[in-house]
Design a protein around this motif. Structure first.
Motif, PDB file in Angstrom:
ATOM      1  N   LYS A 131      30.583   6.556  10.382  1.00  0.00           N
ATOM      2  CA  LYS A 131      29.186   6.990  10.308  1.00  0.00           C
ATOM      3  C   LYS A 131      28.838   7.111   8.828  1.00  0.00           C
ATOM      4  N   PHE A 132      27.578   6.851   8.479  1.00  0.00           N
ATOM      5  CA  PHE A 132      27.195   7.036   7.083  1.00  0.00           C
ATOM      6  C   PHE A 132      25.730   7.431   6.982  1.00  0.00           C
ATOM      7  N   THR A 133      25.393   7.973   5.830  1.00  0.00           N
ATOM      8  CA  THR A 133      24.012   8.344   5.555  1.00  0.00           C
ATOM      9  C   THR A 133      23.722   8.123   4.081  1.00  0.00           C
ATOM     10  N   LEU A 134      22.494   7.769   3.798  1.00  0.00           N
ATOM     11  CA  LEU A 134      22.037   7.581   2.421  1.00  0.00           C
ATOM     12  C   LEU A 134      21.213   8.786   2.000  1.00  0.00           C
ATOM     13  N   VAL A 135      21.427   9.221   0.771  1.00  0.00           N
ATOM     14  CA  VAL A 135      20.618  10.283   0.183  1.00  0.00           C
ATOM     15  C   VAL A 135      19.479   9.670  -0.620  1.00  0.00           C
ATOM     16  N   ASN A 136      19.822   8.634  -1.394  1.00  0.00           N
ATOM     17  CA  ASN A 136      18.844   7.878  -2.178  1.00  0.00           C
ATOM     18  C   ASN A 136      19.454   6.505  -2.478  1.00  0.00           C
ATOM     19  N   SER A 137      18.885   5.769  -3.395  1.00  0.00           N
ATOM     20  CA  SER A 137      19.374   4.415  -3.699  1.00  0.00           C
ATOM     21  C   SER A 137      20.795   4.389  -4.236  1.00  0.00           C
ATOM     22  N   ASN A 138      21.252   5.471  -4.820  1.00  0.00           N
ATOM     23  CA  ASN A 138      22.582   5.508  -5.430  1.00  0.00           C
ATOM     24  C   ASN A 138      23.608   6.315  -4.658  1.00  0.00           C
ATOM     25  N   VAL A 139      23.185   7.370  -3.990  1.00  0.00           N
ATOM     26  CA  VAL A 139      24.108   8.313  -3.363  1.00  0.00           C
ATOM     27  C   VAL A 139      24.183   8.077  -1.861  1.00  0.00           C
ATOM     28  N   GLY A 140      25.411   7.950  -1.359  1.00  0.00           N
ATOM     29  CA  GLY A 140      25.638   7.792   0.070  1.00  0.00           C
ATOM     30  C   GLY A 140      26.954   8.429   0.465  1.00  0.00           C
ATOM     31  N   TRP A 141      27.057   8.760   1.740  1.00  0.00           N
ATOM     32  CA  TRP A 141      28.248   9.382   2.301  1.00  0.00           C
ATOM     33  C   TRP A 141      28.737   8.577   3.495  1.00  0.00           C
ATOM     34  N   ILE A 142      30.058   8.451   3.621  1.00  0.00           N
ATOM     35  CA  ILE A 142      30.690   7.832   4.785  1.00  0.00           C
ATOM     36  C   ILE A 142      31.714   8.814   5.325  1.00  0.00           C
ATOM     37  N   ILE A 143      31.730   8.976   6.644  1.00  0.00           N
ATOM     38  CA  ILE A 143      32.823   9.695   7.294  1.00  0.00           C
ATOM     39  C   ILE A 143      33.465   8.730   8.272  1.00  0.00           C
ATOM     40  N   ARG A 144      34.793   8.697   8.251  1.00  0.00           N
ATOM     41  CA  ARG A 144      35.533   7.732   9.063  1.00  0.00           C
ATOM     42  C   ARG A 144      36.694   8.426   9.764  1.00  0.00           C
ATOM     43  N   LYS A 145      36.833   8.166  11.039  1.00  0.00           N
ATOM     44  CA  LYS A 145      38.000   8.608  11.804  1.00  0.00           C
ATOM     45  C   LYS A 145      38.866   7.380  12.006  1.00  0.00           C
ATOM     46  N   ASP A 146      40.083   7.416  11.447  1.00  0.00           N
ATOM     47  CA  ASP A 146      40.929   6.216  11.522  1.00  0.00           C
ATOM     48  C   ASP A 146      41.474   6.010  12.933  1.00  0.00           C
ATOM     49  N   THR A 147      42.122   4.887  13.114  1.00  0.00           N
ATOM     50  CA  THR A 147      42.581   4.486  14.440  1.00  0.00           C
ATOM     51  C   THR A 147      44.027   4.905  14.707  1.00  0.00           C
ATOM     52  N   SER A 148      44.577   5.790  13.884  1.00  0.00           N
ATOM     53  CA  SER A 148      45.956   6.237  14.093  1.00  0.00           C
ATOM     54  C   SER A 148      46.042   7.144  15.327  1.00  0.00           C
ATOM     55  N   LYS A 149      47.241   7.456  15.700  1.00  0.00           N
ATOM     56  CA  LYS A 149      47.487   8.309  16.870  1.00  0.00           C
ATOM     57  C   LYS A 149      46.774   9.659  16.731  1.00  0.00           C
ATOM     58  N   TRP A 150      46.710  10.190  15.528  1.00  0.00           N
ATOM     59  CA  TRP A 150      46.126  11.501  15.300  1.00  0.00           C
ATOM     60  C   TRP A 150      44.657  11.442  14.910  1.00  0.00           C
ATOM     61  N   GLY A 151      44.130  10.279  14.636  1.00  0.00           N
ATOM     62  CA  GLY A 151      42.709  10.139  14.309  1.00  0.00           C
ATOM     63  C   GLY A 151      42.278  10.959  13.114  1.00  0.00           C
ATOM     64  N   THR A 152      42.900  10.712  11.982  1.00  0.00           N
ATOM     65  CA  THR A 152      42.596  11.458  10.760  1.00  0.00           C
ATOM     66  C   THR A 152      41.180  11.147  10.279  1.00  0.00           C
ATOM     67  N   TRP A 153      40.479  12.178   9.815  1.00  0.00           N
ATOM     68  CA  TRP A 153      39.116  12.024   9.275  1.00  0.00           C
ATOM     69  C   TRP A 153      39.171  11.817   7.770  1.00  0.00           C
ATOM     70  N   HIS A 154      38.295  10.949   7.260  1.00  0.00           N
ATOM     71  CA  HIS A 154      38.183  10.676   5.821  1.00  0.00           C
ATOM     72  C   HIS A 154      36.709  10.764   5.448  1.00  0.00           C
ATOM     73  N   LEU A 155      36.425  11.389   4.310  1.00  0.00           N
ATOM     74  CA  LEU A 155      35.062  11.529   3.809  1.00  0.00           C
ATOM     75  C   LEU A 155      34.978  10.860   2.446  1.00  0.00           C
ATOM     76  N   TYR A 156      33.964   9.992   2.261  1.00  0.00           N
ATOM     77  CA  TYR A 156      33.790   9.250   1.008  1.00  0.00           C
ATOM     78  C   TYR A 156      32.371   9.447   0.494  1.00  0.00           C
ATOM     79  N   LYS A 157      32.230   9.383  -0.830  1.00  0.00           N
ATOM     80  CA  LYS A 157      30.921   9.492  -1.464  1.00  0.00           C
ATOM     81  C   LYS A 157      30.791   8.429  -2.543  1.00  0.00           C
ATOM     82  N   THR A 158      29.583   7.867  -2.657  1.00  0.00           N
ATOM     83  CA  THR A 158      29.268   6.960  -3.759  1.00  0.00           C
ATOM     84  C   THR A 158      28.110   7.555  -4.554  1.00  0.00           C
ATOM     85  N   ASN A 159      28.154   7.349  -5.856  1.00  0.00           N
ATOM     86  CA  ASN A 159      27.064   7.759  -6.743  1.00  0.00           C
ATOM     87  C   ASN A 159      26.447   6.568  -7.465  1.00  0.00           C
TER      88      ASN A 159
END
Length: 104
Positions: A63-91
């Motif tokens: 899932k992701f969302t944009l704040v503006n033209s430069n800033v965005g966020w991604i959250i990802r649940k991987d496909t491993s057995k435990w489904g680890t969550w990862h949060l990423y940001k771009t500026n």
């Protein structure tokens, strides 16, 4: 593409996307599509798309969302057995991404 709330539609530039993807617009003209490997960005209401390679793994539930033209966020649940969550940001418009630690 529509500019009148869906009453009429105009075709946009076609792009080919394989796998899962997510889309978000910050206004009527600027939006991104994030796929497993690329970010597609438009600044003219989907008339043209620019493709950028993503430097992070986006396999899994994304899932992701944009704040503006430069800033965005991604959250990802991987496909491993435990489904680890990862949060990423771009500026910088999605050219580079930093993983933000998530505490349990």
């Amino acid at each position: 593409q529509t500019e009148d709330g869906g009453v009429s539609w105009k075709p946009s530039m076609p792009i080919t996307i394989s796998g899962k993807f997510a889309i978000d617009f910050i206004n009527l003209k600027e939006g991104w599509i994030i796929s497993d490997e690329y970010i597609y960005k438009t600044k003219d209401g989907a008339q043209h798309w620019d493709k950028t390679t993503i430097d992070i793994n986006l396999k899994g539930n994304v899932k992701f969302t944009l704040v503006n033209s430069n800033v965005g966020w991604i959250i990802r649940k991987d496909t491993s057995k435990w489904g680890t969550w990862h949060l990423y940001k771009t500026n910088d418009g999605g050219y580079t991404w930093s993983e933000i630690g998530i505490k349990k």
